[in-house]
Design an enzyme around this catalytic site. Structure first.
Site, short mmCIF file in Angstrom:
data_model
loop_
_atom_site.label_atom_id
_atom_site.label_comp_id
_atom_site.label_asym_id
_atom_site.label_seq_id
_atom_site.Cartn_x
_atom_site.Cartn_y
_atom_site.Cartn_z
N LYS A 118 0.83 -1.21 0.00
CA LYS A 118 0.00 0.00 0.00
C LYS A 118 0.87 1.26 0.00
CE LYS A 118 -4.09 -2.01 2.18
NZ LYS A 118 -4.90 -2.07 3.41
N LYS A 205 -4.73 -11.32 -6.46
CA LYS A 205 -6.00 -11.66 -5.78
C LYS A 205 -7.14 -10.75 -6.26
CE LYS A 205 -5.82 -8.90 -1.61
NZ LYS A 205 -6.04 -8.73 -0.22
N LYS A 208 -11.00 -5.03 -4.81
CA LYS A 208 -11.77 -3.89 -5.29
C LYS A 208 -10.87 -2.89 -6.02
CE LYS A 208 -15.58 -1.05 -4.47
NZ LYS A 208 -15.94 0.07 -3.65
P1 TYM Z 1 -10.73 -7.04 3.93
O1 TYM Z 1 -11.78 -6.03 4.20
O2 TYM Z 1 -9.71 -6.75 2.87
O3 TYM Z 1 -11.38 -8.42 3.54
C1 TYM Z 1 -12.41 -9.03 4.32
C2 TYM Z 1 -12.21 -10.53 4.34
O4 TYM Z 1 -12.23 -11.07 3.00
C3 TYM Z 1 -11.05 -11.84 2.76
N1 TYM Z 1 -10.65 -11.65 1.36
C4 TYM Z 1 -10.45 -12.65 0.49
N2 TYM Z 1 -10.57 -13.99 0.63
C5 TYM Z 1 -10.34 -14.74 -0.47
N3 TYM Z 1 -9.97 -14.24 -1.68
C6 TYM Z 1 -9.83 -12.90 -1.86
N4 TYM Z 1 -9.51 -12.41 -3.06
C7 TYM Z 1 -10.07 -12.03 -0.74
N5 TYM Z 1 -10.05 -10.69 -0.56
C8 TYM Z 1 -10.40 -10.47 0.72
C9 TYM Z 1 -10.01 -11.27 3.72
O5 TYM Z 1 -9.00 -12.21 4.01
C10 TYM Z 1 -10.84 -10.95 4.93
O6 TYM Z 1 -11.03 -12.12 5.72
N6 TYM Z 1 -7.50 -6.37 7.63
C11 TYM Z 1 -8.77 -6.97 7.27
C12 TYM Z 1 -9.94 -6.45 8.10
C13 TYM Z 1 -9.79 -6.61 9.57
C14 TYM Z 1 -9.88 -7.82 10.31
C15 TYM Z 1 -9.76 -7.44 11.67
C16 TYM Z 1 -10.07 -9.16 9.93
C17 TYM Z 1 -9.62 -5.58 10.47
N7 TYM Z 1 -9.61 -6.10 11.72
C18 TYM Z 1 -9.82 -8.39 12.71
C19 TYM Z 1 -10.12 -10.10 10.96
C20 TYM Z 1 -9.99 -9.72 12.29
C21 TYM Z 1 -9.09 -6.64 5.84
O7 TYM Z 1 -8.64 -5.66 5.29
O8 TYM Z 1 -9.99 -7.44 5.28
#
Ligand code: TYM
Length: 344
Positions: A118, A205, A208
């Site tokens: 990022k 991956k 968005k």
């Molecule tokens: P975020 O918002 O990017 O994504 C939410 C969840 O979706 C999963 N994910 C995917 N799984 C499979 N293939 C993909 N292409 C893909 N893109 C996203 C992510 O692994 C996630 O489980 N940092 C985290 C948010 C967060 C969080 C937390 C998660 C903040 N605090 C505490 C767990 C526990 C994030 O940006 O997820």
């Protein structure tokens, strides 16, 4: 009832309010959450504090937060079975971040892959936007999200593995520095679908931020759009529907098919043995549309009822706050803070 819920394992997970959720979010995350709410005490957070670590527009963040809540409910999260809340509505996430940050070596944060990616994107962007310290502290806030509920299990996709390791390290560090306080949370990563790739670039991956609009399938895309994206997915020059490392495009479509139909990879391979890619893509499109269309219709209905969405989020935040408060008073006591204000 109270005793029963005390014995259940605690599940916490969160996602950023990105607005439209893509298939990776659904398969890697939300689908698991819907199943887990049946057996565990579940907390699901919409992390608006993480969302501001990158440049953003406040009015869009507000709208995206409602959109995410509506999509989770449309996917089957049930307010009677889980607590869904907005991160900034629960006191303590930022406070625990501070305590953990004081235990966390800066070098460990600077080595985080997502931070490096990022930060690079920001500095390469037009005019080179400066990198806020919040971006560096992102994983500490994530650790706080998890530890403040003393979670046992954290369902996430593959991309969150490194962040999960940091959360465990910080829990351990707190326990060693003060005294045993936190469980070491386990990441719960699905066997198939933990890493859904872009349809246009199967080596990256699904995300968005993909510049190619055909790369990501969104839950609230219309059936026509979903079909068009799947039919134009990039595949290799062969013709066999087989899961293999060198066939990343077709393997990604097999993972998607397996996740939305609950069929195994080998059953899918046998079903499509001898069939062309075109026929397979059509079947994937039918399966994705059958899964997402009812979700989109429900989502549209929920978005017309903001008062209902707010009532669900309010109830979720109250339950989350009760648990967070207990943990925070323990943490503050162990850290040596004097509480001169609460009534004793
Ligand atoms: P975020 O918002 O990017 O994504 C939410 C969840 O979706 C999963 N994910 C995917 N799984 C499979 N293939 C993909 N292409 C893909 N893109 C996203 C992510 O692994 C996630 O489980 N940092 C985290 C948010 C967060 C969080 C937390 C998660 C903040 N605090 C505490 C767990 C526990 C994030 O940006 O997820």
């Amino acid at each position: 009832m109270e005793n029963q819920s005390l014995q259940k394992k605690v599940v916490l997970t969160c996602a950023q309010p990105t607005g439209k959720l893509h298939l990776g979010n659904y398969i890697g995350a939300v689908r698991q959450w819907v199943k887990m709410q049946e057996d565990y005490e579940c907390y699901f957070g919409i992390v608006d504090m993480h969302a501001i670590t990158m440049p953003y527009v406040p009015a869009e963040l507000r709208k995206n937060t409602y959109m995410c809540a509506a999509q989770y409910l449309a996917c089957g999260l049930d307010p009677d079975k889980c607590s869904m809340f907005i991160q900034s509505n629960v006191r303590g996430h930022a406070e625990l971040t501070w305590i953990l940050a004081c235990l966390c070596p800066i070098g460990q944060l600077e080595r985080m892959t997502q931070f490096k990616d990022k930060a690079r994107k920001l500095s390469e962007g037009a005019g080179g936007v400066s990198i806020g310290s919040g971006l560096l502290f992102y994983p500490v806030l994530m650790a706080a999200d998890i530890l403040i509920y003393n979670a046992d299990l954290v369902p996430v996709g593959e991309d969150q593995k490194q962040h999960m390791e940091l959360a465990r390290d910080l829990a351990q560090k707190f326990n060693n520095t003060y005294s045993p306080t936190f469980n070491l949370p386990e990441a719960y990563i699905p066997k198939t679908g933990a890493r859904i790739m872009s349809l246009q670039n199967p080596d990256a991956k699904m995300s968005k931020s993909d510049k190619n609009a055909l790369g990501s399938l969104y839950m609230i895309d219309t059936p026509d759009v979903l079909r068009k994206k799947i039919m134009s997915a990039v595949t290799d020059s062969g013709s066999e529907v087989k899961f293999a490392e060198e066939k990343s495009g077709i393997s990604n479509l097999i993972s998607i098919m397996s996740s939305v139909t609950d069929k195994s990879v080998s059953d899918i391979e046998s079903e499509f043995a001898g069939k062309q890619y075109g026929a397979f893509k059509k079947a994937v499109a039918d399966a994705v549309i059958a899964k997402f269309d009812p979700i989109r219709i429900k989502y549209e209905e929920l978005m017309t009822d903001k008062a209902y969405l707010e009532s669900v989020l309010k109830r979720g935040a109250a339950a989350a706050q009760r648990r967070a408060d207990k943990m925070m008073s323990k943490v503050y006591r162990k850290a040596g803070y004097v509480d001169a204000i609460s009534s004793k």
